[in-house]
Write an enzyme that holds these catalytic residues in place. Structure first.
Site, PDB file in Angstrom:
ATOM      1  N   ASP A 124     -11.500   4.788   4.739  1.00 10.75           N
ATOM      2  CA  ASP A 124     -10.833   4.288   3.530  1.00 10.75           C
ATOM      3  C   ASP A 124     -11.440   2.960   3.081  1.00 10.75           C
ATOM      4  OD1 ASP A 124      -9.133   4.398   1.369  1.00 10.75           O
ATOM      5  OD2 ASP A 124      -7.409   3.563   2.441  1.00 10.75           O
ATOM      6  N   PHE A 171       1.416   2.942   2.579  1.00 10.43           N
ATOM      7  CA  PHE A 171       2.044   3.099   3.878  1.00 10.43           C
ATOM      8  C   PHE A 171       2.916   1.926   4.297  1.00 10.43           C
ATOM      9  CE2 PHE A 171      -1.909   5.444   3.709  1.00 10.43           C
ATOM     10  CZ  PHE A 171      -1.512   6.693   4.137  1.00 10.43           C
ATOM     11  N   SER A 172       2.765   0.820   3.598  1.00 11.61           N
ATOM     12  CA  SER A 172       3.394  -0.393   4.105  1.00 11.61           C
ATOM     13  C   SER A 172       3.534  -1.445   3.014  1.00 11.61           C
ATOM     14  CB  SER A 172       2.496  -0.978   5.192  1.00 11.61           C
ATOM     15  OG  SER A 172       1.286  -1.419   4.605  1.00 11.61           O
ATOM     16  N   GLY A 197       0.842  -1.196   0.000  1.00  3.20           N
ATOM     17  CA  GLY A 197       0.000   0.000   0.000  1.00  3.20           C
ATOM     18  C   GLY A 197       0.868   1.232   0.000  1.00  3.20           C
TER      19      GLY A 197
END
Ligand code: ATP
Ligand code: MG
Ligand code: MG
Length: 356
Positions: A147, A31-32, A29
Site C-alpha cells: 500500500d 482502518f483507524s 484511514g
C-alpha cells in the site's frame, strides 16, 4: 464512545493507555483514526493508531504489529526508514498502536509546497533514496508493503528524514500462511496498483517498486501519474504512458479476459457518470501517447546542463520502476546504485520550494 463506523471519538486531553495524553487528530484511514499524544512518562510526542472496533480489523492489527516488530528488530540502529512501533494496548475494545511521531505525510507535503507543481528534483532525490533503503530492508525481511503511496510515507518535522508507515495490508512472504500470494485485484490503492495485480498474474515484491515509480513521478510533478475509476481504466491509462501490454504478458493473467478480447485487443469499459451506463469499445494501443519523458520535460524548463543530466537519470530510474513486466522491474538494491543517486552529487539541501 465510538461513532457508527466503529471509529473511536477521542477527546482532547484524555489519557489513553495510562500515559498518553491526546492532543489532536493526525489522520483517518479506512482502518483507524490516528491521534497525536504526549507520552507523560517520557514527555515525547507519539502517534497512536486507534483501530476501529471491529473483530476482523483487530485481527489485521495483530498482523500489522507482527510485521512492524520484525522490521524494527532487524533494524536496531533505526537506519532503514521504517516507522518505529513502540507498543500496543487495548482501550475500550480498540486495539491501539503507539508509534514515534512524525510531522507530515508526503501527500500533505505536496499540498503545502507543491500543489500541482511538485517539489524540486533535489528533494525528490533525497526522498527517493530513503524510500529505496526502506524497500531493500522490507525485501530482506520478505515483506511486501502492498500500500505504498504518498499518504503512507511520512517525514519528520524538518523534512529531512523519511519513514514508511502503514503496514496494515503488508504481506509476510516467509509466513507459511501467506507464502503463496493469491489473486486479489484490489491489492494496493488503485492509482498505485501494478498491472500484474490488475491482470491476475502472480505478484511479488515488484508491486512496491511500481507504486514507488508512481509516487516519485507525483512528487516531482505534483500530478498523479495514472488515474482511472476502475481497474480497466487503470490499464488504459497505464498503456497510454507505458505502451501496450504484450500478449505474452497478459496471457499469464487469470483476469486478462476481462480486459482483452480474443483478438488480443484492449476492451475499454467506460462508465457514464451521469447516466450510469457502461459502454465497451475496443482500442488499439500501439504507441504510448503520454510517455513519461514528454510529461516530465513539459514541467521542467530552463534547466542547466547538469540539471538536464539529473533529470535524464531520474527518467531512466522511473522507466525501470515502471517496467510492465514485473520480472524486468528494477530491484531496490539496484535502484540504490542507479546513476540518479551517484552521478554528480551537488549540495544536500532539501528545499521544498515549488519549482515554478
Ligand atoms: P489506510 O486507509 O491508508 O489504510 P490506516 O487506517 O491504515 O490508513 P495509517 O495509514 O497507518 O492508517 O495512518 C493514517 C494517517 O495518519 C497517515 O496517512 C498519516 O498521515 C498519519 N500517521 C500515521 N502514523 C503517523 C506517525 N507515526 N506520525 C505522524 N502521523 C502519522
Ligand atoms: Mg494509510
Ligand atoms: Mg492501512
Amino acid at each position: 464512545g465510538d461513532d457508527k463506523d466503529g471509529y473511536y471519538k477521542h477527546r482532547v486531553g484524555e489519557v489513553l493507555g495510562g500515559r498518553y495524553q491526546v492532543q489532536h487528530a493526525l489522520g483517518k484511514g479506512m482502518f483507524s483514526g490516528v491521534v497525536r499524544a504526549m507520552d507523560v512518562e517520557t514527555k515525547k510526542l507519539v502517534a497512536i493508531k486507534i483501530m476501529r472496533n471491529n473483530d476482523a480489523l483487530k485481527k489485521g492489527g495483530f498482523t500489522e504489529i507482527a510485521i512492524l516488530e520484525k522490521l524494527n528488530e532487524s533494524d536496531p540502529d533505526d537506519r532503514r526508514h521504517v516507522v518505529k512501533f513502540e507498543r500496543s494496548f487495548e482501550f475500550r475494545g480498540h486495539l491501539c498502536m503507539v508509534f514515534e511521531h512524525l510531522g507530515y505525510n508526503l501527500r500533505e507535503i505536496l499540498k503545502k509546497y507543491g500543489l500541482n507543481v511538485g517539489i524540486t528534483l533535489k528533494a525528490t532525490k533525497a526522498y527517493a533514496y530513503q524510500i529505496f533503503v526502506a524497500l531493500a530492508h522490507m525485501r530482506k525481511c520478505n515483506i511486501i508493503h502492498a500500500d505504498l503511496k504518498p499518504d503512507n510515507i511520512l517525514v519528520n518535522e524538518n523534512h529531512t528524514i523519511l519513514k514508511i508507515c502503514d503496514l496494515g495490508t503488508a504481506i509476510d512472504r516467509s509466513d507459511a500462511a501467506t507464502a503463496q500470494t493469491t489473486i486479489t485485484p484490489y491489492l494496493v490503492s488503485r492509482f498505485y496498483r501494478a498491472p500484474e495485480v490488475i491482470l491476475g498474474i502472480p505478484y511479488d515484491y515488484g508491486v512496491d517498486v511500481w507504486s514507488i515509480g508512481c509516487t516519485l513521478f507525483e512528487l516531482y510533478t505534483g500530478k498523479i501519474l495514472f488515474t482511472g475509476d476502475s481497474n480497466n481504466q487503470m490499464l488504459k491509462a497505464i498503456m497510454e504512458v507505458r505502451g501496450r501490454i504484450t500478449p505474452k504478458l497478459y496471457k499469464r493473467g487469470q483476469l486478462s479476459p476481462q480486459h482483452f478480447d480474443e483478438k488480443g485487443q484492449f476492451v475499454s469499459i467506460e462508465r457514464d457518470k451521469i447516466l450510469g451506463k457502461t459502454t465497451a469499445r475496443t482500442l488499439q494501443i500501439i504507441k504510448p501517447t503520454r510517455d513519461i519523458r514528454t510529461r516530465l520535460a513539459a514541467v521542467s524548463s530552463g534547466l542547466s546542463e547538469a540539471e538536464t543530466r539529473d533529470l535524464n537519470n531520474f527518467i531512466d530510474l522511473l522507466d525501470h520502476c515502471l517496467a510492465l513486466n514485473p520480472e524486468k522491474r528494477i530491484k531496490p538494491l539496484d535502484a540504490l546504485k542507479h546513476p540518479f543517486f551517484s552521478a554528480a552529487k551537488s549540495s544536500h539541501s532539501h528545499s521544498h520550494s515549488a519549482r515554478r
